[in-house]
Design an enzyme around this catalytic site. Structure first.
Site, PDB file in Angstrom:
ATOM      1  N   CYS A  92     -14.104   8.562 -12.628  1.00 50.09           N
ATOM      2  CA  CYS A  92     -12.526   7.725 -12.523  1.00 50.09           C
ATOM      3  C   CYS A  92     -11.726   8.754 -13.044  1.00 50.09           C
ATOM      4  O   CYS A  92     -10.587   8.688 -12.264  1.00 50.09           O
ATOM      5  CB  CYS A  92     -12.801   6.564 -13.555  1.00 50.09           C
ATOM      6  SG  CYS A  92     -11.250   5.736 -13.448  1.00 50.09           S
ATOM      7  N   CYS A  97     -10.423   7.022  -9.925  1.00 49.19           N
ATOM      8  CA  CYS A  97      -9.345   6.047  -9.912  1.00 49.19           C
ATOM      9  C   CYS A  97      -8.139   6.590 -10.420  1.00 49.19           C
ATOM     10  O   CYS A  97      -6.986   6.405  -9.716  1.00 49.19           O
ATOM     11  CB  CYS A  97      -9.636   4.914 -11.110  1.00 49.19           C
ATOM     12  SG  CYS A  97     -11.414   4.420 -10.881  1.00 49.19           S
ATOM     13  N   LYS A 100      -6.432   8.995  -7.683  1.00 49.79           N
ATOM     14  CA  LYS A 100      -6.273   8.393  -6.804  1.00 49.79           C
ATOM     15  C   LYS A 100      -5.062   7.390  -6.753  1.00 49.79           C
ATOM     16  O   LYS A 100      -4.087   7.478  -5.841  1.00 49.79           O
ATOM     17  CB  LYS A 100      -7.292   7.539  -6.512  1.00 49.79           C
ATOM     18  CG  LYS A 100      -7.289   6.340  -5.235  1.00 49.79           C
ATOM     19  CD  LYS A 100      -6.972   5.063  -5.508  1.00 49.79           C
ATOM     20  CE  LYS A 100      -7.651   4.338  -6.625  1.00 49.79           C
ATOM     21  NZ  LYS A 100      -8.927   3.793  -6.105  1.00 49.79           N
ATOM     22  N   TYR A 233     -13.887   1.161   0.749  1.00 55.60           N
ATOM     23  CA  TYR A 233     -12.508   1.204   0.103  1.00 55.60           C
ATOM     24  C   TYR A 233     -12.154   2.889   0.105  1.00 55.60           C
ATOM     25  O   TYR A 233     -10.818   3.089   0.081  1.00 55.60           O
ATOM     26  CB  TYR A 233     -12.511   0.643  -1.094  1.00 55.60           C
ATOM     27  CG  TYR A 233     -13.221   1.141  -2.287  1.00 55.60           C
ATOM     28  CD1 TYR A 233     -12.807   1.900  -3.222  1.00 55.60           C
ATOM     29  CD2 TYR A 233     -14.604   1.165  -2.491  1.00 55.60           C
ATOM     30  CE1 TYR A 233     -13.198   2.609  -4.132  1.00 55.60           C
ATOM     31  CE2 TYR A 233     -15.338   1.336  -3.541  1.00 55.60           C
ATOM     32  CZ  TYR A 233     -14.700   2.329  -4.430  1.00 55.60           C
ATOM     33  OH  TYR A 233     -15.270   2.830  -5.526  1.00 55.60           O
ATOM     34  N   GLU A 237      -8.845   4.078   1.398  1.00 57.90           N
ATOM     35  CA  GLU A 237      -7.481   4.452   0.552  1.00 57.90           C
ATOM     36  C   GLU A 237      -7.095   5.606   0.993  1.00 57.90           C
ATOM     37  O   GLU A 237      -5.798   6.074   0.971  1.00 57.90           O
ATOM     38  CB  GLU A 237      -7.881   4.558  -0.950  1.00 57.90           C
ATOM     39  CG  GLU A 237      -8.332   3.155  -1.470  1.00 57.90           C
ATOM     40  CD  GLU A 237      -8.763   3.151  -2.778  1.00 57.90           C
ATOM     41  OE1 GLU A 237      -8.512   2.101  -3.650  1.00 57.90           O
ATOM     42  OE2 GLU A 237      -9.569   3.927  -3.387  1.00 57.90           O
ATOM     43  N   HIS A 506      10.404 -18.089  -8.441  1.00 60.93           N
ATOM     44  CA  HIS A 506      10.998 -17.733  -7.123  1.00 60.93           C
ATOM     45  C   HIS A 506      12.165 -16.838  -7.302  1.00 60.93           C
ATOM     46  O   HIS A 506      12.907 -16.664  -8.239  1.00 60.93           O
ATOM     47  CB  HIS A 506      11.804 -19.317  -6.489  1.00 60.93           C
ATOM     48  CG  HIS A 506      12.466 -19.245  -5.077  1.00 60.93           C
ATOM     49  ND1 HIS A 506      11.569 -19.125  -4.302  1.00 60.93           N
ATOM     50  CD2 HIS A 506      13.494 -19.295  -5.047  1.00 60.93           C
ATOM     51  CE1 HIS A 506      12.540 -18.965  -2.982  1.00 60.93           C
ATOM     52  NE2 HIS A 506      13.760 -18.882  -3.587  1.00 60.93           N
ATOM     53  N   GLU A 511       4.399 -16.764  -5.642  1.00 60.51           N
ATOM     54  CA  GLU A 511       4.669 -18.340  -5.565  1.00 60.51           C
ATOM     55  C   GLU A 511       3.924 -18.760  -4.422  1.00 60.51           C
ATOM     56  O   GLU A 511       3.482 -20.252  -4.630  1.00 60.51           O
ATOM     57  CB  GLU A 511       6.177 -18.451  -5.489  1.00 60.51           C
ATOM     58  CG  GLU A 511       6.950 -18.138  -4.239  1.00 60.51           C
ATOM     59  CD  GLU A 511       8.189 -18.615  -4.252  1.00 60.51           C
ATOM     60  OE1 GLU A 511       8.522 -19.987  -4.395  1.00 60.51           O
ATOM     61  OE2 GLU A 511       9.075 -17.654  -3.920  1.00 60.51           O
TER      62      GLU A 511
END
Length: 517
Positions: A92, A97, A100, A233, A237, A506, A511
């Site tokens: 990682c 991670c 990346k 993934y 990515e 909002h 939302e």
């Protein structure tokens, strides 16, 4: 006198097993090992060094290993040994991670500069960038994290040994030391395997000419054209980042969509999105026959990909993203009796117990959800159970409702069951799905064709008459940050009515999750 000298010699063989000319002095007698042999005093074989004992040994200094070791030592004061044969922090921190996400930010900056023209900025096209400068900054950050890991271990009293471990018995390990000084043995009642995995490279001629995620982050210069093999993934990515930076990207996938383990909304929308922004996706990929290295062209790497069934393609880089395998070969698990599955993953129960009492495994080496936070959480639960107070004696990590994000372009966030999984588990008559697709306000000034290429799409999967939310799937800007809060609610058993009863913020994309009909 001789008996005393013999006893000293035996003691010395324990403390200094690698010395070849140990010198002793006892009662004014000076002996070398040669003198001892001549006098016939070494008729017994030397006694091997006794293993150094710890309360807890962790093999692997990645996220999961660090998590369980720090909890055991820092929280519960256990004498803990951490064995690492690579760079501290594991995949990682070093090749996963962290680099990346930094690279994803770099690519997102390139997108933002292009997008700024739609807001009236006179931003020039093809603004040059210094990739070497960026890489140096990224590498500096990783080095600081390596130091931070080791500093945290030291502060919490963890003993760190750099070397490669293997089992001698269920309670004993031999470690080949990284500095070449030999081997040491260690013993503990509790041993945790957290060695992670490594990227798979296909067994075809010339496959080694390509790179994996590890080689990707070592690139000093961006290739002009890259082929990426894989549909998971990591492939998605990498393809998204390179395409956003301006690299020509060709993806090779076996089916007609990528991210096939995700909800169909995600795989269908994201595959179409990548194609619309220029990623060339070669579907129905059957494999390459071989990879050839061509003559150097202007100092650049050039590879020829020879297809099965004919045809070829020339690229400047080839990235394999076809999966990972568990890092277990050097452990000699059979000597401890630890069972693995057909793919080599260590088999564990929900408490991370292996088939051998006192030996545990967690993280990528088990083939469970291969995510950094999952490994950390599993490691902490394990130490809580082993060394914590009585009320934590059954502590374990449930592997349901774990959120995850794909740092694609745009981001993908998901938690819980896909729609097909929910139907399979609960029956179609017990499932209700809410879905919306709209244009994020960020794209208001963009031309219509640009809006179509930048989807925002959400899906809520509900179960039963109370409409308990069992799945949430998000595509769009900022969904990585958005998902974390909704994950808490879903983990607590939120229903669609709970979502509806929440006042919307909002104007935001989020939302839509609490106003969907």
């Amino acid at each position: 006198m001789r008996r005393s000298v013999s006893r000293l010699l035996l003691l010395s063989s324990h403390f200094q097993p690698r010395r070849t000319a140990a010198i002793f002095s006892h009662a004014n007698i000076r002996l070398t090992s040669r003198t001892v042999r001549q006098r016939g005093l070494n008729t017994m074989a030397p006694i091997p060094a006794e293993p150094e004992e710890f309360e807890y040994i962790v093999i692997g200094g990645g996220s999961g290993g660090s998590g369980t070791a720090r909890r055991a030592a820092g929280w519960y004061g256990k004498k803990t040994l951490l064995i690492e044969n690579g760079i501290s922090g594991g995949c990682c921190v070093n090749v996963g991670c962290v680099p990346k996400k930094i690279t994803w930010n770099f690519a997102s900056m390139a997108e933002a500069l292009r997008d700024s023209t739609h807001y009236g900025f006179a931003t020039p096209a093809n603004i040059p960038f210094d990739f070497a400068h960026f890489k140096a900054k990224r590498d500096d950050n990783i080095l600081s994290l390596n130091r931070a890991y080791e500093s945290n271990w030291s502060r919490e009293g963890i003993t760190l040994v750099h070397g490669t471990a293997k089992f001698i018995s269920p309670k004993t390990l031999s470690v080949s030391l990284e500095d070449g000084s030999g081997e040491k043995t260690f013993k503990a009642e509790h041993i945790c395997i957290a060695t992670g995995g490594y990227p798979i490279v296909p067994g075809i001629e010339g496959a080694e000419l390509g790179i994996t995620n590890e080689g990707f982050f070592a690139l000093e210069k961006l290739p002009k054209k890259t082929a990426i093999v894989g549909a998971g993934y990591i492939a998605v990515e990498m393809a998204g980042m390179l395409n956003a930076i301006g690299v020509e990207v060709c993806m090779f996938i076996r089916e007609d969509k990528f991210l096939r383990s995700f909800d169909p909304m995600i795989s269908e929308t994201m595959t179409a999105r990548y194609e619309s922004v220029g990623v060339k996706i070669h579907k129905g990929y059957k494999g390459f026959e071989r990879v050839e290295k061509l003559s150097v062209d202007g100092g650049e790497k050039v590879l020829r990909l020879v297809m099965d069934g004919g045809g070829s393609m020339e690229v400047n880089e080839l990235l394999w993203a076809v999966g990972r395998s568990p890092e277990t070969a050097s452990l000699e698990l059979e000597k401890a009796g630890v069972k693995t599955d057909g793919k080599g993953y260590v088999t564990v129960d929900k408490f991370q117990n292996t088939s051998v009492e006192g030996i545990y495994a967690l993280g990528d080496v088990t083939g469970q959800l291969e995510l950094t936070p999952v490994a950390i959480a599993a490691g902490r639960h394990l130490s809580n159970r082993l060394f914590g107070p009585p009320h934590l004696s059954n502590s374990y990590l449930p592997y349901e409702n774990i959120p995850t994000v794909v740092f694609a372009h745009p981001e993908v966030g998901t938690i819980g069951l896909t729609e097909p999984q929910a139907i399979s588990k609960f029956g179609s008559s017990n499932i209700k799905v809410y879905h919306t697709k709209f244009t994020n306000m960020f794209y208001v000034p963009f031309p219509e064709e640009e809006k179509k290429r930048n989807p925002t799409e959400f899906k809520i999967v509900c179960e039963g008459t109370e409409e308990r939310v069992v799945g949430l799937h998000l595509i769009g800007l900022g969904v990585g940050e958005m998902l974390q809060g909704f994950a808490v609610a879903i983990k607590m058993g939120a229903t669609k009515n709970d979502f509806d009863a929440t006042v919307a913020i909002h104007p935001t994309s989020a939302e839509e999750v609490v106003t969907m009909r």
